[in-house]
Motif scaffolding. Sequence first.
Motif, PDB file in Angstrom:
ATOM      1  N   GLU A  25       1.123 -11.720   5.433  1.00  0.00           N
ATOM      2  CA  GLU A  25       0.566 -10.980   3.841  1.00  0.00           C
ATOM      3  C   GLU A  25       0.505  -9.586   3.910  1.00  0.00           C
ATOM      4  O   GLU A  25       0.743  -8.701   2.786  1.00  0.00           O
ATOM      5  CB  GLU A  25      -0.766 -11.788   3.538  1.00  0.00           C
ATOM      6  N   HIS A  26       0.637  -8.968   5.414  1.00  0.00           N
ATOM      7  CA  HIS A  26       0.171  -7.934   4.756  1.00  0.00           C
ATOM      8  C   HIS A  26       0.428  -6.787   5.996  1.00  0.00           C
ATOM      9  O   HIS A  26       1.084  -5.693   5.590  1.00  0.00           O
ATOM     10  CB  HIS A  26      -1.628  -7.230   5.273  1.00  0.00           C
ATOM     11  N   ALA A  27       0.754  -6.830   6.976  1.00  0.00           N
ATOM     12  CA  ALA A  27       1.008  -5.944   8.125  1.00  0.00           C
ATOM     13  C   ALA A  27       2.645  -6.419   9.371  1.00  0.00           C
ATOM     14  O   ALA A  27       2.967  -5.760   9.734  1.00  0.00           O
ATOM     15  CB  ALA A  27      -0.036  -5.974   9.202  1.00  0.00           C
ATOM     16  N   GLY A  28       3.307  -7.758   8.695  1.00  0.00           N
ATOM     17  CA  GLY A  28       4.352  -8.259   9.349  1.00  0.00           C
ATOM     18  C   GLY A  28       3.541  -7.760  11.304  1.00  0.00           C
ATOM     19  O   GLY A  28       2.488  -8.073  11.792  1.00  0.00           O
ATOM     20  N   GLY A  85      -0.989  -2.709   0.154  1.00  0.00           N
ATOM     21  CA  GLY A  85      -1.928  -3.529   0.687  1.00  0.00           C
ATOM     22  C   GLY A  85      -0.799  -4.505   1.316  1.00  0.00           C
ATOM     23  O   GLY A  85      -0.726  -5.065   2.513  1.00  0.00           O
ATOM     24  N   GLN A  86       0.886  -4.242   0.990  1.00  0.00           N
ATOM     25  CA  GLN A  86       1.643  -5.476   1.644  1.00  0.00           C
ATOM     26  C   GLN A  86       2.416  -4.348   2.408  1.00  0.00           C
ATOM     27  O   GLN A  86       3.342  -3.850   1.641  1.00  0.00           O
ATOM     28  CB  GLN A  86       2.496  -5.639  -0.317  1.00  0.00           C
ATOM     29  N   PHE A  87       1.925  -4.416   3.117  1.00  0.00           N
ATOM     30  CA  PHE A  87       2.902  -4.050   3.970  1.00  0.00           C
ATOM     31  C   PHE A  87       3.469  -2.634   4.017  1.00  0.00           C
ATOM     32  O   PHE A  87       2.154  -2.012   3.494  1.00  0.00           O
ATOM     33  CB  PHE A  87       4.534  -4.148   4.396  1.00  0.00           C
ATOM     34  N   GLY A  88       3.964  -1.808   4.458  1.00  0.00           N
ATOM     35  CA  GLY A  88       4.203  -0.231   5.367  1.00  0.00           C
ATOM     36  C   GLY A  88       2.312   0.331   5.889  1.00  0.00           C
ATOM     37  O   GLY A  88       1.934  -0.940   6.573  1.00  0.00           O
ATOM     38  N   TRP A  89       2.290   0.922   6.124  1.00  0.00           N
ATOM     39  CA  TRP A  89       0.702   2.096   6.422  1.00  0.00           C
ATOM     40  C   TRP A  89      -0.038   1.542   5.389  1.00  0.00           C
ATOM     41  O   TRP A  89      -1.679   1.004   6.275  1.00  0.00           O
ATOM     42  CB  TRP A  89       1.208   3.468   6.509  1.00  0.00           C
ATOM     43  N   SER A  90      -0.372   0.934   4.271  1.00  0.00           N
ATOM     44  CA  SER A  90      -1.518   0.657   4.059  1.00  0.00           C
ATOM     45  C   SER A  90      -1.679  -0.971   4.380  1.00  0.00           C
ATOM     46  O   SER A  90      -2.442  -1.624   4.069  1.00  0.00           O
ATOM     47  CB  SER A  90      -1.146   0.011   2.151  1.00  0.00           C
ATOM     48  N   GLY A  91      -0.561  -2.033   3.919  1.00  0.00           N
ATOM     49  CA  GLY A  91      -0.655  -3.222   4.820  1.00  0.00           C
ATOM     50  C   GLY A  91      -1.405  -3.363   6.490  1.00  0.00           C
ATOM     51  O   GLY A  91      -2.189  -4.019   6.578  1.00  0.00           O
ATOM     52  N   ILE A  92      -0.922  -2.113   7.237  1.00  0.00           N
ATOM     53  CA  ILE A  92      -1.637  -2.567   8.393  1.00  0.00           C
ATOM     54  C   ILE A  92      -3.466  -1.975   8.494  1.00  0.00           C
ATOM     55  O   ILE A  92      -3.875  -2.994   9.007  1.00  0.00           O
ATOM     56  CB  ILE A  92      -1.211  -0.865   9.360  1.00  0.00           C
ATOM     57  N   ALA A  93      -3.681  -1.418   7.123  1.00  0.00           N
ATOM     58  CA  ALA A  93      -5.026  -1.310   7.087  1.00  0.00           C
ATOM     59  C   ALA A  93      -5.449  -2.319   6.516  1.00  0.00           C
ATOM     60  O   ALA A  93      -6.811  -2.908   6.535  1.00  0.00           O
ATOM     61  CB  ALA A  93      -5.443  -0.304   6.281  1.00  0.00           C
TER      62      ALA A  93
END
Length: 483
Positions: A55-58, A232-240
Amino acid sequence: MSIWKTKPLSVLLNEASESEKGLKRTLSSGSLVALGVGAIIGAGLFSLTGIAAAEHAGPAVTLSFILAAIGCAFAGLCYAEFASMIPVAGSAYTYSYATMGEFMAWIIGWDLVLEYALGAATVGVSWSRYLLELLSKYGVHLNPNFICSPWETLTLGDGTVVNGGYFNLPAVLIVSSLSLLLIRGTKESASINNVLVILKVIVVIIFIIVGWQFIDPANYTPYIPENTGIKGQFGWSGIAAGAGTVFFAFIGFDAVSTAAQEAKNPQKGMPIGILGSLVICTILYVLFAHVMTGLVPYFKFANDAKPAATAFAVTGYDFLQTGLIVAILAGYTSVMLVMLMGQSRVFYTMSNDGLLPPFFSEIHKKFRTPWKTNLFFMVFVSLFAGLVPVSDLGHMVSIGTLLAFVLVCIGILVMRKKMPDAPRAFKTPFVPYVPVAGVLVCLYLMYSLPYESWIRLVIWMALGVVIYFLYGKKKSKLNNPEK
């Protein structure tokens, strides 16, 4: 009556000497590290890692673990100082009572329900998923209506898709069984804890070593999936956002701080115990997540509360997979037991302070346990475990825990100013930088969590404020000594 009135440190220390008299300083730095590893490795790693990746970071969920560990390290050092000053039951609730006053203590005590009670519910849901996987290996299949909540879609090991059931019966049964066990009382020795620690670490290491041979490098491309345009769906915000989600995997490290009164050398042992267990677990977590996302494409872990079993199935080592599932179930059971016990101790302490009805501090005449509190949370936790999807539970637990860590870090700043000369077996280094960094990192991780998590947190805390002013403030023993 002042809602900001603090509980004197002398009173808290008297309570410590009365209720926990006779504790011996027997724990070495190594024992404290083992205690921390045993408390940390649990449901978060085996259940929420896949959801955070899907859902967030892959595949970059490995970076999420590192970010979460940094926030834990700052908060952990603050916990260690408080534990060496105030070695009593109640955890962050007690620390807040001594530094920021009764109202903030109530807020943190109410917030801890999100950490302990809903944490137990989250583990219960994941426990049921692994149980279903184990049963399916022996041809046993439960009624689909009684294996998941009405609001989630569940894919079974044989590929069958269940689009919502009535409720999650296995999760309800395990929560109820452990709650009843707690009423009778539990005795956990250091030797049992060491066995569980060794078992859980072996499970993780076997997964990493065996799984590494079957990694498909294509599953790591792209390592950081492109953001979908939604925070929050991937990218750097997704990592957070992933860090906020897997933060649940680090819950339990503060168990080291509660052993300050039993450490041989708390000045040395506390930082080694907390930071040592965090470093070991972070390394294991990063390797575990790297292997898991290398075995199966990250998007296949969506709504999967048993990602370790799903990933390990790729290896074809069925006999090992069965052993891993059994070990995970055993580890989950101990984690739920600790969380349910921790919740009862917090409410027991709050009730003794008059902030909750006497119902919650009533001790069973035979078993000498807060049995009514255990029964209350048996029902409360069972409702959440039976009816709420695991990803929603995980987010609620993480945001509640992060708020608790924020207040503990702030509490160190307040305590250093109010009571600079109070005896401390351990001092948080580099104050104010460490606690301020802890506040900032934890707030950032809270910000990264889904909007719905904030809504639920606000509603839950608003309910708590109403109860405090209608009951707690009027019944408080600190504010109403004549009663």
